[in-house]
Design a protein around this motif. Structure first.
Motif, PDB file in Angstrom:
ATOM      1  N   THR A 174       0.843  -1.187   0.000  1.00 51.68           N
ATOM      2  CA  THR A 174       0.000   0.000   0.000  1.00 51.68           C
ATOM      3  C   THR A 174       0.876   1.233   0.000  1.00 51.68           C
ATOM      4  O   THR A 174       2.032   1.196   0.420  1.00 51.68           O
ATOM      5  N   ALA A 175       0.313   2.312  -0.498  1.00 53.01           N
ATOM      6  CA  ALA A 175       0.961   3.621  -0.451  1.00 53.01           C
ATOM      7  C   ALA A 175      -0.085   4.624   0.015  1.00 53.01           C
ATOM      8  O   ALA A 175      -1.155   4.732  -0.587  1.00 53.01           O
ATOM      9  N   LYS A 176       0.209   5.326   1.084  1.00 47.64           N
ATOM     10  CA  LYS A 176      -0.777   6.248   1.648  1.00 47.64           C
ATOM     11  C   LYS A 176      -0.113   7.551   2.060  1.00 47.64           C
ATOM     12  O   LYS A 176       1.059   7.578   2.446  1.00 47.64           O
ATOM     13  N   VAL A 177      -0.899   8.622   1.957  1.00 51.05           N
ATOM     14  CA  VAL A 177      -0.433   9.932   2.394  1.00 51.05           C
ATOM     15  C   VAL A 177      -0.584  10.008   3.908  1.00 51.05           C
ATOM     16  O   VAL A 177      -1.694   9.920   4.434  1.00 51.05           O
ATOM     17  N   LEU A 178       0.523  10.164   4.616  1.00 48.13           N
ATOM     18  CA  LEU A 178       0.479  10.149   6.077  1.00 48.13           C
ATOM     19  C   LEU A 178      -0.257  11.369   6.621  1.00 48.13           C
ATOM     20  O   LEU A 178      -1.006  11.276   7.589  1.00 48.13           O
ATOM     21  N   ASN A 179      -0.021  12.513   6.018  1.00 50.16           N
ATOM     22  CA  ASN A 179      -0.731  13.733   6.441  1.00 50.16           C
ATOM     23  C   ASN A 179      -1.848  14.038   5.444  1.00 50.16           C
ATOM     24  O   ASN A 179      -1.877  15.093   4.805  1.00 50.16           O
ATOM     25  N   ALA A 180      -2.772  13.080   5.279  1.00 48.56           N
ATOM     26  CA  ALA A 180      -3.833  13.202   4.280  1.00 48.56           C
ATOM     27  C   ALA A 180      -4.699  14.426   4.557  1.00 48.56           C
ATOM     28  O   ALA A 180      -4.998  14.760   5.713  1.00 48.56           O
ATOM     29  N   ARG A 181      -5.097  15.085   3.478  1.00 49.15           N
ATOM     30  CA  ARG A 181      -5.973  16.247   3.556  1.00 49.15           C
ATOM     31  C   ARG A 181      -7.114  16.060   2.547  1.00 49.15           C
ATOM     32  O   ARG A 181      -7.281  16.847   1.623  1.00 49.15           O
ATOM     33  N   ASP A 182      -7.895  15.006   2.732  1.00 49.80           N
ATOM     34  CA  ASP A 182      -8.995  14.743   1.809  1.00 49.80           C
ATOM     35  C   ASP A 182     -10.002  15.886   1.862  1.00 49.80           C
ATOM     36  O   ASP A 182     -10.396  16.340   2.952  1.00 49.80           O
ATOM     37  N   TYR A 183     -10.417  16.345   0.662  1.00 51.67           N
ATOM     38  CA  TYR A 183     -11.383  17.439   0.604  1.00 51.67           C
ATOM     39  C   TYR A 183     -12.665  17.047   1.333  1.00 51.67           C
ATOM     40  O   TYR A 183     -13.190  15.937   1.181  1.00 51.67           O
ATOM     41  N   SER A 184     -13.176  17.984   2.136  1.00 52.75           N
ATOM     42  CA  SER A 184     -14.374  17.722   2.912  1.00 52.75           C
ATOM     43  C   SER A 184     -15.099  19.044   3.163  1.00 52.75           C
ATOM     44  O   SER A 184     -14.462  20.097   3.275  1.00 52.75           O
ATOM     45  N   MET A 185     -16.428  18.966   3.226  1.00 52.58           N
ATOM     46  CA  MET A 185     -17.217  20.147   3.550  1.00 52.58           C
ATOM     47  C   MET A 185     -17.328  20.236   5.070  1.00 52.58           C
ATOM     48  O   MET A 185     -17.871  19.338   5.717  1.00 52.58           O
ATOM     49  N   ARG A 186     -16.824  21.314   5.620  1.00 57.32           N
ATOM     50  CA  ARG A 186     -16.803  21.498   7.067  1.00 57.32           C
ATOM     51  C   ARG A 186     -17.926  22.452   7.479  1.00 57.32           C
ATOM     52  O   ARG A 186     -18.017  23.577   6.987  1.00 57.32           O
ATOM     53  N   ILE A 187     -18.767  21.999   8.374  1.00 54.37           N
ATOM     54  CA  ILE A 187     -19.930  22.755   8.842  1.00 54.37           C
ATOM     55  C   ILE A 187     -19.686  23.152  10.300  1.00 54.37           C
ATOM     56  O   ILE A 187     -19.593  22.291  11.182  1.00 54.37           O
ATOM     57  N   TRP A 188     -19.568  24.450  10.550  1.00 56.52           N
ATOM     58  CA  TRP A 188     -19.311  24.980  11.891  1.00 56.52           C
ATOM     59  C   TRP A 188     -20.634  25.518  12.460  1.00 56.52           C
ATOM     60  O   TRP A 188     -21.126  26.567  12.048  1.00 56.52           O
ATOM     61  N   LEU A 189     -21.216  24.799  13.380  1.00 65.14           N
ATOM     62  CA  LEU A 189     -22.516  25.171  13.935  1.00 65.14           C
ATOM     63  C   LEU A 189     -22.373  26.304  14.958  1.00 65.14           C
ATOM     64  O   LEU A 189     -21.362  26.410  15.661  1.00 65.14           O
TER      65      LEU A 189
END
Length: 613
Positions: A174-189
């Protein structure tokens, strides 16, 4: 057997050629590594429960999994790591030599039994069961040194366009990004707005989940119809939302007076990364760092070459400003170590050849032991491949040691044939027949004695047995094959290379004169010792005492300490320390390392342990 091959010299040569060809083919397939595989097979079980504390993860997730997995076939121990963001990692260790695929299947079966007892949110997230690789083989660093792209873009590019391609390479687990920053929608309530409208977080989450999904609506023109239709048209609707503005317009509640409460009324929404738990830099600059893990039994050097070639190919299509480097590669040290052993092996071969030339005074007589030695080494490669061994420092060290042993049998045969030719005035063929009658049984006896010395090491249990088994078996196999070659190929080659005329040249006569004088002095010394047995026994006791003294005072160790050109530093902070606090300590260590003379690269990772992972 020797007489059979002497009467059929062509057959003896063909058999040896067959051994050499198979040995070369086996050598290409033998994996290369620094040490033999002695670490237990490990299977990792990972689950997530967003928002749960470490104590909750331990009680409601780790405990049911441990109870279900405990006692799986060939398991020796297991441990779990629970993190406050809601992550748990359970590592199950199996006996050395266990089939990793069977261990994975057995563990997966036990995990399936525990799924029903896990929280529903954990079941929805899924439980991942995979093979656990002991350490990273290669680090690939992606960095934007021009500042054209942010860290989220670089990490996502590395995950989508680099890590996936590296994972498909032969030999890569396997090959993986250790400091992964997958795009995500962040909702701050906004708690005050939620309280104003009398809403709960659960209500908001349900609305987002309901309105952010794919829906099957139907078809226009599908049967049955009252009138015939020429077309059938699928009806589409907006599926998953992609833009913050689309999320802002999610409807949370509609009041009786027609007022609508949108998600933007109670929260702030932006596009970011799914997790910021790991921060990594190299030489003070951020980027994306990909850890490449290799398959068990694969060739580390081949894997490294494939990764480097693939990165060179991928880099041709990098966005402007993006570049890569490989700050850490375990194959570099392996290449240096293997090269040193191979150089030593070559030096031993040359020295053995020189010694044989000096003592036998004949190039033709020298070729026989050298050819026998090369055939024996080729045959050893066949056995290493069949036993599943690898080319490592221990197996190659065994080959180095066996070089001096495997030539002994051939030298005995050649020297005896040459003596019969010289003293009995026989032809090379007649001398070979007489010699094999004289030395066949001693050669077999020597072969059995040497094999009996090393074979018992292969029955030692535990990690030491696994560690030294390849060393012992390599020597034992090479000794057995050399005995076979001495009984088959060596007399055949002696007939071809040895001549009836055995006149010694001037250098040979001069060397024989010096050697005879040394031999005479040795005989005189032995005679002096035999005439004084009490003094001889006293000297033996003194030597034995010195051996015991040095054996007790010499430091003990499993393997010698070696400088691999790598320093691992782990900083452990108090429980509950924030990532910014960890990052501050990491930056201090990084600055100290970068200011140290002789340091090439400094890779700092906060929130992830290279030693424990």
């Amino acid at each position: 057997m020797a007489e059979f091959f002497l009467k059929r010299p062509t057959f003896a040569i063909v058999v040896s050629m067959f051994i050499v060809i198979l040995g070369l083919l086996s050598l290409k397939e033998i994996p290369t590594e620094y040490y033999p595989k002695i670490t237990p097979v490990e299977i990792a079980v990972m689950a997530s429960f967003p928002g749960a504390s470490a104590e909750t993860m331990s009680r409601s997730v780790a405990a049911p999994l441990e109870q279900a997995i405990n006692g799986v076939d060939d398991m020796i121990y297991m441990y779990s790591q629970n993190a406050s963001p809601g992550n748990v990692k359970l590592v199950v260790s199996f006996k050395v030599g266990t089939d990793p695929d069977m261990a994975l299947i057995n563990t997966q079966s036990r995990v399936n039994l525990a799924l029903s007892s896990l929280p529903i949110d954990v079941q929805n997230q899924g439980v991942i069961v995979s093979k656990q690789e002991p350490s990273v083989a290669i680090f690939v660093a992606l960095q934007d040194k021009k500042g054209l792209h942010d860290d989220v873009f670089v990490a996502n590019y590395g995950n989508i366009f680099v890590a996936d391609k590296l994972s498909r390479l032969d030999g890569v687990s396997t090959a993986k990004v250790l400091n992964a920053r997958d795009y995500s929608m962040r909702i701050w309530l906004k708690p005050d707005r939620l309280a104003q409208f009398g809403m709960t977080v659960k209500e908001v989450a349900a609305a987002v989940q309901e309105q952010n999904g794919e829906r099957s609506i139907g078809l226009i023109g599908a049967e049955p119809l009252e009138t015939a239709s020429q077309l059938t048209i699928p009806i589409g609707a907006m599926g998953r939302l992609n833009d913050p503005k689309e999320f802002e317009n999610i409807v949370l509640r509609a009041t009786k007076d027609g007022a609508i409460i949108y998600l933007k009324d109670v929260s702030r929404i932006d596009l970011g990364a799914q997790s910021y738990d790991v921060v990594a830099t190299m030489n003070g600059q951020s980027g994306a760092f990909i850890g490449v893990y290799q398959n068990a039994g694969s060739n580390t050097i081949d894997v490294s070459n494939r990764v480097r070639n693939k990165m060179e190919e991928i880099s041709q299509f990098f966005p402007e400003g993006l570049s890569y480097s490989i700050p850490y590669d375990t194959s570099d040290y392996i290449k240096q170590s293997i090269w040193q052993v191979e150089k030593t092996l070559l030096e031993v071969v040359v020295l053995v050849g020189l010694v044989i030339v000096i003592f036998l005074h004949s190039i033709g007589a020298t070729l026989v032991p050298l050819i026998a030695m090369l055939v024996s080494i080729a045959g050893t490669f066949i056995a290493m491949y069949l036993f599943g061994f690898s080319l490592n420092t221990l197996s190659l060290f065994g080959l180095v040691m066996s070089v001096g042993i495997v030539v002994d049998d051939a030298i005995v045969v050649v020297e005896s044939i040459e003596r019969n030719i010289r003293l009995s005035a026989l032809s090379a063929k007649d001398a070979a027949f007489r010699t094999m009658k004289e030395v066949s049984k001693p050669i077999v006896a020597i072969m059995c004695v040497l094999a009996a010395v090393f074979i018992p090491v292969s029955f030692v249990g535990g990690i030491p047995g696994e560690f030294y088994r390849q060393f012992a078996i390599t020597i034992a196999v090479s000794v057995v094959i050399s005995g076979f070659i001495a009984l088959t190929l060596s007399p055949t080659l002696s007939i071809m290379f040895l001549k009836k005329s055995t006149e010694v040249n001037k250098f040979g006569k001069y060397f024989d004169h010096i050697f005879d004088s040394i031999t005479e002095k040795y005989v005189q010394g032995a005679r002096w010792v035999l005439l004084r047995p009490k003094k001889a026994i006293t000297m033996c006791f003194i030597v034995v005492g010195l051996i015991g003294f040095f054996a007790l005072t010499t430091p003990l160790g499993f393997v010698p300490k070696e400088d691999q050109g790598l320093i691992l530093v782990s900083a452990a902070l108090p429980d509950g320390s924030s990532l910014s606090r960890v990052e501050a300590v990491s930056n201090q260590i990084e600055q100290i390392a970068m200011s140290t003379p002789g340091v090439a690269d400094v890779l700092a990772i906060s929130g992830y342990s290279l030693i424990e992972s």
